[in-house]
Design a protein around this motif. Structure first.
Motif, PDB file in Angstrom:
ATOM      1  N   LEU A  51       0.677  -1.039   0.016  1.00  0.00           N
ATOM      2  CA  LEU A  51       0.317  -0.321  -0.236  1.00  0.00           C
ATOM      3  C   LEU A  51       0.987   0.990   0.104  1.00  0.00           C
ATOM      4  O   LEU A  51       1.603   1.803   1.068  1.00  0.00           O
ATOM      5  N   GLU A  52       0.465   1.869  -1.125  1.00  0.00           N
ATOM      6  CA  GLU A  52       1.474   3.806  -1.613  1.00  0.00           C
ATOM      7  C   GLU A  52       0.757   4.681  -1.250  1.00  0.00           C
ATOM      8  O   GLU A  52       1.661   5.168  -0.838  1.00  0.00           O
ATOM      9  N   GLN A  53      -0.113   4.732  -1.178  1.00  0.00           N
ATOM     10  CA  GLN A  53      -1.085   5.520  -1.852  1.00  0.00           C
ATOM     11  C   GLN A  53      -2.569   5.676  -0.980  1.00  0.00           C
ATOM     12  O   GLN A  53      -2.921   4.830  -1.030  1.00  0.00           O
ATOM     13  N   ILE A  54      -3.475   7.035  -0.748  1.00  0.00           N
ATOM     14  CA  ILE A  54      -4.784   7.222  -0.678  1.00  0.00           C
ATOM     15  C   ILE A  54      -5.369   7.935  -1.307  1.00  0.00           C
ATOM     16  O   ILE A  54      -4.367   9.487  -1.461  1.00  0.00           O
ATOM     17  N   TRP A  55      -6.222   7.659  -1.874  1.00  0.00           N
ATOM     18  CA  TRP A  55      -6.573   8.675  -3.060  1.00  0.00           C
ATOM     19  C   TRP A  55      -8.741   9.033  -2.509  1.00  0.00           C
ATOM     20  O   TRP A  55      -8.962   7.694  -2.232  1.00  0.00           O
ATOM     21  N   LEU A  56      -8.368  10.020  -2.578  1.00  0.00           N
ATOM     22  CA  LEU A  56      -9.802  10.807  -1.528  1.00  0.00           C
ATOM     23  C   LEU A  56     -10.726  11.086  -2.887  1.00  0.00           C
ATOM     24  O   LEU A  56     -10.062  11.964  -3.680  1.00  0.00           O
ATOM     25  N   THR A  57     -12.031  10.510  -3.160  1.00  0.00           N
ATOM     26  CA  THR A  57     -12.145  11.287  -4.271  1.00  0.00           C
ATOM     27  C   THR A  57     -14.014  12.347  -3.538  1.00  0.00           C
ATOM     28  O   THR A  57     -13.371  13.486  -4.238  1.00  0.00           O
ATOM     29  N   HIS A  58     -14.070  12.795  -2.281  1.00  0.00           N
ATOM     30  CA  HIS A  58     -14.625  13.454  -1.537  1.00  0.00           C
ATOM     31  C   HIS A  58     -14.260  13.412  -0.053  1.00  0.00           C
ATOM     32  O   HIS A  58     -13.462  12.041   0.243  1.00  0.00           O
ATOM     33  N   ALA A  59     -14.529  14.852   1.424  1.00  0.00           N
ATOM     34  CA  ALA A  59     -14.143  14.028   2.117  1.00  0.00           C
ATOM     35  C   ALA A  59     -15.680  13.825   3.686  1.00  0.00           C
ATOM     36  O   ALA A  59     -15.093  13.979   4.230  1.00  0.00           O
ATOM     37  N   HIS A  60     -16.479  13.887   3.305  1.00  0.00           N
ATOM     38  CA  HIS A  60     -17.638  12.872   3.689  1.00  0.00           C
ATOM     39  C   HIS A  60     -16.904  11.826   4.641  1.00  0.00           C
ATOM     40  O   HIS A  60     -16.204  10.801   4.368  1.00  0.00           O
ATOM     41  N   ILE A  61     -17.699  11.548   5.923  1.00  0.00           N
ATOM     42  CA  ILE A  61     -16.990  10.659   6.924  1.00  0.00           C
ATOM     43  C   ILE A  61     -16.912   9.802   6.488  1.00  0.00           C
ATOM     44  O   ILE A  61     -16.235   9.020   7.013  1.00  0.00           O
ATOM     45  N   GLY A 122       2.572   2.346  -9.111  1.00  0.00           N
ATOM     46  CA  GLY A 122       3.202   1.432 -10.484  1.00  0.00           C
ATOM     47  C   GLY A 122       3.066   1.838 -11.948  1.00  0.00           C
ATOM     48  O   GLY A 122       3.312   3.501 -11.775  1.00  0.00           O
ATOM     49  N   GLN A 123       2.880   1.119 -12.807  1.00  0.00           N
ATOM     50  CA  GLN A 123       2.595   1.526 -13.913  1.00  0.00           C
ATOM     51  C   GLN A 123       1.462   2.358 -14.548  1.00  0.00           C
ATOM     52  O   GLN A 123       0.939   2.295 -15.946  1.00  0.00           O
ATOM     53  N   CYS A 124      -0.162   2.094 -13.821  1.00  0.00           N
ATOM     54  CA  CYS A 124      -1.454   2.351 -14.403  1.00  0.00           C
ATOM     55  C   CYS A 124      -1.468   3.922 -13.917  1.00  0.00           C
ATOM     56  O   CYS A 124      -1.456   4.560 -12.852  1.00  0.00           O
ATOM     57  N   GLU A 125      -2.064   4.718 -14.789  1.00  0.00           N
ATOM     58  CA  GLU A 125      -2.616   5.896 -14.405  1.00  0.00           C
ATOM     59  C   GLU A 125      -3.850   6.148 -14.565  1.00  0.00           C
ATOM     60  O   GLU A 125      -4.469   5.750 -15.869  1.00  0.00           O
ATOM     61  N   LEU A 126      -4.271   6.478 -14.223  1.00  0.00           N
ATOM     62  CA  LEU A 126      -5.437   7.351 -14.051  1.00  0.00           C
ATOM     63  C   LEU A 126      -5.794   8.498 -14.139  1.00  0.00           C
ATOM     64  O   LEU A 126      -5.495   9.254 -13.413  1.00  0.00           O
ATOM     65  N   GLN A 127      -6.905   9.065 -14.583  1.00  0.00           N
ATOM     66  CA  GLN A 127      -7.681  10.272 -15.312  1.00  0.00           C
ATOM     67  C   GLN A 127      -8.854  10.839 -14.073  1.00  0.00           C
ATOM     68  O   GLN A 127      -9.005  10.042 -13.550  1.00  0.00           O
ATOM     69  N   VAL A 128      -8.290  12.172 -13.783  1.00  0.00           N
ATOM     70  CA  VAL A 128      -9.231  12.572 -12.246  1.00  0.00           C
ATOM     71  C   VAL A 128      -9.668  13.785 -13.850  1.00  0.00           C
ATOM     72  O   VAL A 128      -9.754  14.591 -14.624  1.00  0.00           O
ATOM     73  N   ARG A 129     -11.593  13.896 -12.575  1.00  0.00           N
ATOM     74  CA  ARG A 129     -12.171  14.906 -13.460  1.00  0.00           C
ATOM     75  C   ARG A 129     -13.144  14.853 -11.825  1.00  0.00           C
ATOM     76  O   ARG A 129     -13.393  14.715 -11.432  1.00  0.00           O
ATOM     77  N   HIS A 130     -12.475  16.867 -11.484  1.00  0.00           N
ATOM     78  CA  HIS A 130     -13.023  17.177 -11.070  1.00  0.00           C
ATOM     79  C   HIS A 130     -14.991  17.571 -11.209  1.00  0.00           C
ATOM     80  O   HIS A 130     -15.908  17.985 -12.233  1.00  0.00           O
ATOM     81  N   CYS A 131     -15.423  17.324 -10.819  1.00  0.00           N
ATOM     82  CA  CYS A 131     -17.273  17.175 -10.603  1.00  0.00           C
ATOM     83  C   CYS A 131     -18.344  17.297  -9.190  1.00  0.00           C
ATOM     84  O   CYS A 131     -18.717  16.753  -8.465  1.00  0.00           O
ATOM     85  N   PRO A 132     -18.090  17.816  -9.641  1.00  0.00           N
ATOM     86  CA  PRO A 132     -18.758  19.411  -8.294  1.00  0.00           C
ATOM     87  C   PRO A 132     -20.088  19.561  -8.657  1.00  0.00           C
ATOM     88  O   PRO A 132     -20.927  18.795  -8.977  1.00  0.00           O
ATOM     89  N   GLY A 133     -20.553  19.244  -6.958  1.00  0.00           N
ATOM     90  CA  GLY A 133     -22.631  18.789  -6.603  1.00  0.00           C
ATOM     91  C   GLY A 133     -23.337  18.531  -5.961  1.00  0.00           C
ATOM     92  O   GLY A 133     -23.586  18.412  -4.391  1.00  0.00           O
ATOM     93  N   HIS A 134     -22.231  16.966  -5.546  1.00  0.00           N
ATOM     94  CA  HIS A 134     -21.962  16.160  -4.173  1.00  0.00           C
ATOM     95  C   HIS A 134     -21.615  17.169  -3.062  1.00  0.00           C
ATOM     96  O   HIS A 134     -22.307  17.639  -1.754  1.00  0.00           O
ATOM     97  N   THR A 135     -20.748  17.478  -3.213  1.00  0.00           N
ATOM     98  CA  THR A 135     -19.767  18.230  -2.510  1.00  0.00           C
ATOM     99  C   THR A 135     -18.746  19.401  -3.496  1.00  0.00           C
ATOM    100  O   THR A 135     -18.693  18.831  -4.809  1.00  0.00           O
ATOM    101  N   PRO A 136     -17.958  20.329  -3.400  1.00  0.00           N
ATOM    102  CA  PRO A 136     -17.102  21.486  -3.741  1.00  0.00           C
ATOM    103  C   PRO A 136     -16.587  20.457  -4.821  1.00  0.00           C
ATOM    104  O   PRO A 136     -16.015  21.154  -5.370  1.00  0.00           O
ATOM    105  N   GLY A 137     -15.832  19.573  -3.995  1.00  0.00           N
ATOM    106  CA  GLY A 137     -14.241  19.375  -3.939  1.00  0.00           C
ATOM    107  C   GLY A 137     -14.664  17.615  -5.096  1.00  0.00           C
ATOM    108  O   GLY A 137     -13.674  17.774  -4.430  1.00  0.00           O
ATOM    109  N   HIS A 138     -15.866  17.616  -5.357  1.00  0.00           N
ATOM    110  CA  HIS A 138     -15.369  15.717  -5.434  1.00  0.00           C
ATOM    111  C   HIS A 138     -15.174  15.604  -6.840  1.00  0.00           C
ATOM    112  O   HIS A 138     -15.370  16.615  -7.843  1.00  0.00           O
TER     113      HIS A 138
END
Length: 213
Positions: A51-61, A122-138
């Motif tokens: 385990l090397e990273q934590i990724w967050l979609t948004h910050a609800h509990i 690793g060698q896997c790259e994922l794209q990020v889309r900013h999708c506000p509405g549920h929370t502003p920073g989602h």
């Protein structure tokens, strides 16, 4: 395919934490570790991952509750969400008390994410889309080789995220879905923050909130 993922429902809210990894290097990240740390680390160990990273979609509990503790105890970087969710991060200790969760630590992400960014494990790259509405920073994570998205609480099978929380907005959420997710293609399958997987095509056809858009 080197990119692999497993859904690990956690907390009383049955939030879909996703363990994602490069099957070649065995490097892994957790998307939205809301709680039940023993369950999450048990899966990492069972699969022989690092385990090397934590990724967050948004910050609800239910999505971020265990993040501060995991990052502090294991020395992991926290990637995401968008800085629009800073006020939710600051409120994590209060959120944990309100909903009867174990004490949650506030934190400062190692890296904020923006629309068009990428994250890598690793060698896997994922794209990020900013999708506000549920929370502003989602944000949403999209893996193009497997055509799989991790959408948090933006979109569900048959529904969409709530917009009655502070700084939520229905019209903004619908626009995020139609302008940031639908262009990825009907064949994209997604893991939502709660409930079963679906595809963008299925939701475009039948979702009562965004069907036909």
């Amino acid at each position: 395919m080197p990119f692999q993922h497993r859904t690990l429902p956690v907390t009383a809210f049955q939030q879909n934490c996703s363990l994602v990894w490069d099957d070649t290097t065995k490097q892994a990240a957790l998307i939205d570790p809301g709680g039940d740390i023993d369950v999450l680390l048990g899966a990492v160990k069972q699969l022989g991952l690092t385990l090397e990273q934590i990724w967050l979609t948004h910050a609800h509990i239910d999505h971020a509750g265990a993040t501060g503790t995991l990052a502090r105890t294991l020395g992991l970087p926290i990637i995401g969400p968008h800085e629009g969710d800073q006020f939710w991060i600051d409120a994590l200790p209060q959120q944990s008390q309100m909903f009867g969760f174990p004490p949650a630590e506030a934190f400062t992400p190692t890296r904020w994410l923006h629309d068009g960014d990428t994250v890598r494990i690793g060698q896997c790259e994922l794209q990020v889309r900013h999708c506000p509405g549920h929370t502003p920073g989602h944000v949403v994570f999209y893996e193009p080789t497997t055509k799989h998205a991790f959408v948090g609480d933006v979109l569900f099978a048959g529904s969409i995220g709530r917009t009655d929380f502070p700084q939520g907005d229905f019209d903004t959420l619908v626009d995020s879905i139609t302008s940031r997710l639908w262009p990825l293609g009907d064949d994209v399958r997604f893991t939502p923050g709660h409930g079963p997987q679906s595809s963008f095509g299925q939701e475009r056809r039948s979702n009562p909130f965004v069907g036909g858009t």
